[in-house]
Design a protein around this motif. Sequence first.
Motif, mmCIF file in Angstrom:
data_model
loop_
_atom_site.group_PDB
_atom_site.id
_atom_site.type_symbol
_atom_site.label_atom_id
_atom_site.label_comp_id
_atom_site.label_asym_id
_atom_site.label_seq_id
_atom_site.Cartn_x
_atom_site.Cartn_y
_atom_site.Cartn_z
ATOM 1 N N TRP A 51 0.840 -1.195 0.000
ATOM 2 C CA TRP A 51 0.000 0.000 0.000
ATOM 3 C C TRP A 51 0.870 1.237 0.000
ATOM 4 O O TRP A 51 2.102 1.154 -0.013
ATOM 5 N N TYR A 52 0.209 2.407 0.016
ATOM 6 C CA TYR A 52 0.934 3.664 -0.205
ATOM 7 C C TYR A 52 2.043 3.893 0.808
ATOM 8 O O TYR A 52 3.110 4.429 0.493
ATOM 9 N N GLN A 82 0.749 -2.500 -4.849
ATOM 10 C CA GLN A 82 0.958 -1.083 -5.088
ATOM 11 C C GLN A 82 1.675 -0.827 -6.412
ATOM 12 O O GLN A 82 1.482 0.215 -7.041
ATOM 13 N N LEU A 85 -0.846 -0.376 -9.006
ATOM 14 C CA LEU A 85 -1.638 0.840 -8.855
ATOM 15 C C LEU A 85 -0.843 2.090 -9.221
ATOM 16 O O LEU A 85 -1.367 2.992 -9.878
ATOM 17 N N THR A 86 0.401 2.161 -8.775
ATOM 18 C CA THR A 86 1.200 3.383 -8.985
ATOM 19 C C THR A 86 2.592 3.033 -9.513
ATOM 20 O O THR A 86 3.596 3.353 -8.880
ATOM 21 N N ALA A 169 -10.061 -1.463 -6.482
ATOM 22 C CA ALA A 169 -9.287 -1.656 -7.712
ATOM 23 C C ALA A 169 -9.168 -3.118 -8.128
ATOM 24 O O ALA A 169 -8.759 -3.408 -9.253
ATOM 25 N N SER A 337 -10.098 6.835 -0.289
ATOM 26 C CA SER A 337 -8.795 6.924 -0.951
ATOM 27 C C SER A 337 -9.038 6.590 -2.423
ATOM 28 O O SER A 337 -9.213 5.423 -2.778
ATOM 29 N N LYS A 339 -8.549 5.337 -5.830
ATOM 30 C CA LYS A 339 -7.541 4.432 -6.358
ATOM 31 C C LYS A 339 -7.556 4.401 -7.887
ATOM 32 O O LYS A 339 -8.626 4.476 -8.508
ATOM 33 N N ARG A 345 -11.449 7.054 -9.246
ATOM 34 C CA ARG A 345 -10.030 7.436 -9.292
ATOM 35 C C ARG A 345 -9.833 8.945 -9.370
ATOM 36 O O ARG A 345 -8.794 9.457 -8.927
ATOM 37 N N ASP A 392 -1.191 9.790 1.134
ATOM 38 C CA ASP A 392 -1.779 8.747 0.298
ATOM 39 C C ASP A 392 -2.063 9.273 -1.102
ATOM 40 O O ASP A 392 -1.709 8.651 -2.108
ATOM 41 N N THR A 396 -1.015 7.979 -4.824
ATOM 42 C CA THR A 396 -2.005 7.357 -5.706
ATOM 43 C C THR A 396 -2.268 8.151 -6.981
ATOM 44 O O THR A 396 -2.811 7.603 -7.937
#
Length: 447
Positions: A51-52, A82, A85-86, A169, A337, A339, A345, A392, A396
Motif C-alpha cells: 500500500w501507499y 501497489q 496501482l502506482t 481496484a 482513498s 484508487k 479514481r 496517500d 495514488t
Amino acid sequence: MAGLTIGKLCFGKDDFHFGLELCLARAERTAHPVTTGTAAACDVLLVSLFWYRDLYHLERFLREAGIRKGSGKPVVIAGGMQCSLTPRMISRLVDHVFVGDGDDHLGGILDQIERGERPSHPHMFSEGDPVPEPCECAPSAFGLHKGGKRDVLRIEIARGCKYKCAFCALSGLKSYREVPAKDVLAVLARHKPGPLSMFVPERVCHSEWPTIEDAALRAGWRDQGQDVRLEHLDRLGVSLQMSGLRGRGGATIGLEGISHRLRKSIGKGYSTEFILEKLGAFVERAKSIVMLAAYFIADLPGESEEDWRELADLFERIEAAPWSRRLTLKPVLNPLSPKPHTALRDATIHPFRDYDSKWRRVLRRSDKDGRGWGFRIAEPLKIWGPLERVMDLLVTTDDPCGYDLIAKMPPKILAGAVATEHRGAVARQIADRAAREGIRLAIAEDA
C-alpha cells in the motif's frame, strides 16, 4: 554471476508477504530478509509493496542502507499490489517494477540476472519506459505457514473479485479465478490441522465453498477468515464452528456508504431494512454474543449531513431490535482513498475535514446527551487524518514528479512520526508544495 544472493524486503508487521513467498516458491529460489545494514550486500533485492505507506518506508530504507537506484548492487526489483496501482511513482525508487502477478515469471527474471543479462519481461519496466498492463497468473494451490503467536496456514483459494465496487481496484486489475477444491484439500492434507486462513476477497463466493468448508471442519481446521458480503452472512454457519467464534466473534462486512443513497452509488445498494434483516438473522443463528465489524467509507462524492443522519437512524433501528443485546458492533470508518483502476479514481477529497471527531460523536451518541447506544460498540482506532490522506493522495496520483517531494522529506515525515498537533500543518505544506510543483492533487479546501 554464479549463485545469486537474493534479499527480500517487506513492510508489514513481520517479514511475511504471501505473494512474494509464492513467487519464490514457484521460482525455486531462496531469499533472505534484509536490514539496512545487510541489503547492499545482496545481488538482487526483491521488494514487496502492498500500500501507499510502503513507498515512504522504502525511501527511508534505501537512504539508510546507502542503496542508489542504477548502481547495480543490488538490482532492486519491486512487485506487489501497489506496483500495479502506482507503477510510475515506484519506478523513481527502484531499478525495475513488475506490474501484476509474478508467480510464473520471477524465476526467468532471476535467471537472466544470474547470466549477467539485463532483466526484461513484457510486464516489467523501468523509469521512462511505457507502463505495461498488469500481468495475470492463474492462482495455484500453495500453502504457507505464518509464524508468530499463532502458526496459521495460509492458502489462496481464488484471485480477483466477482464484484465491481466503485472504490475497489481489485476487479479492475485481474479477472476472478478459483483454485479447484480438490487442490485446496490436497494442500490441507499435507499439513497438521490448526488455524487456517483461506484468503480471497470473499471465500464464501468460491463455487465449491461448501465442499472446502465441510472437509476442513471435519479434518479439524479452524477457519480464521471473517470477511463476507452482507448478503452472504447466512453462508457462515459452519465457519462459526470452525473458527471457534461463538461467544466472542463473528464476521467482518463492508457496508461502505453511510446511507442507502451513497451505498447505491458505489455498487452496494443495501437498504436499511435489508441490513437489519441480515444482521438479525446472523445474530439469532449464533445464539450468543457475536462480534460484527462493519466498514464504512467517509467522503464519498456527494456526502451530506442527511447521509450522516441516516447512519444514526440505522444505529437507532439496530438498538430497537431485541437481538441487538447479543451484538457487539465494531464500526470502522475509512475516509475515501481514490484508487487507480476504479470508477472513483478522479474523485475530489476533503482531507482537512475532521472525520475523527464526527465519527466519535456518532459512536458515543453525543446528540443524545452522551447516554450511548443500547448495544455494545467497540470503538476503533483513530481514523485517517489530513496527513495520512494527503500522503496517500500524493502516491495514488502516480505522478512521477511526486517522488521529488518524497525524496526531500525528512525521516520523521517518511515514518509518519509527526506530533498530533502538527499533522494538519504538515499536510498543508505537502499539498501546497505539490501545487507549486504542478502536481495535481484532487483536494477541496473546505473543511
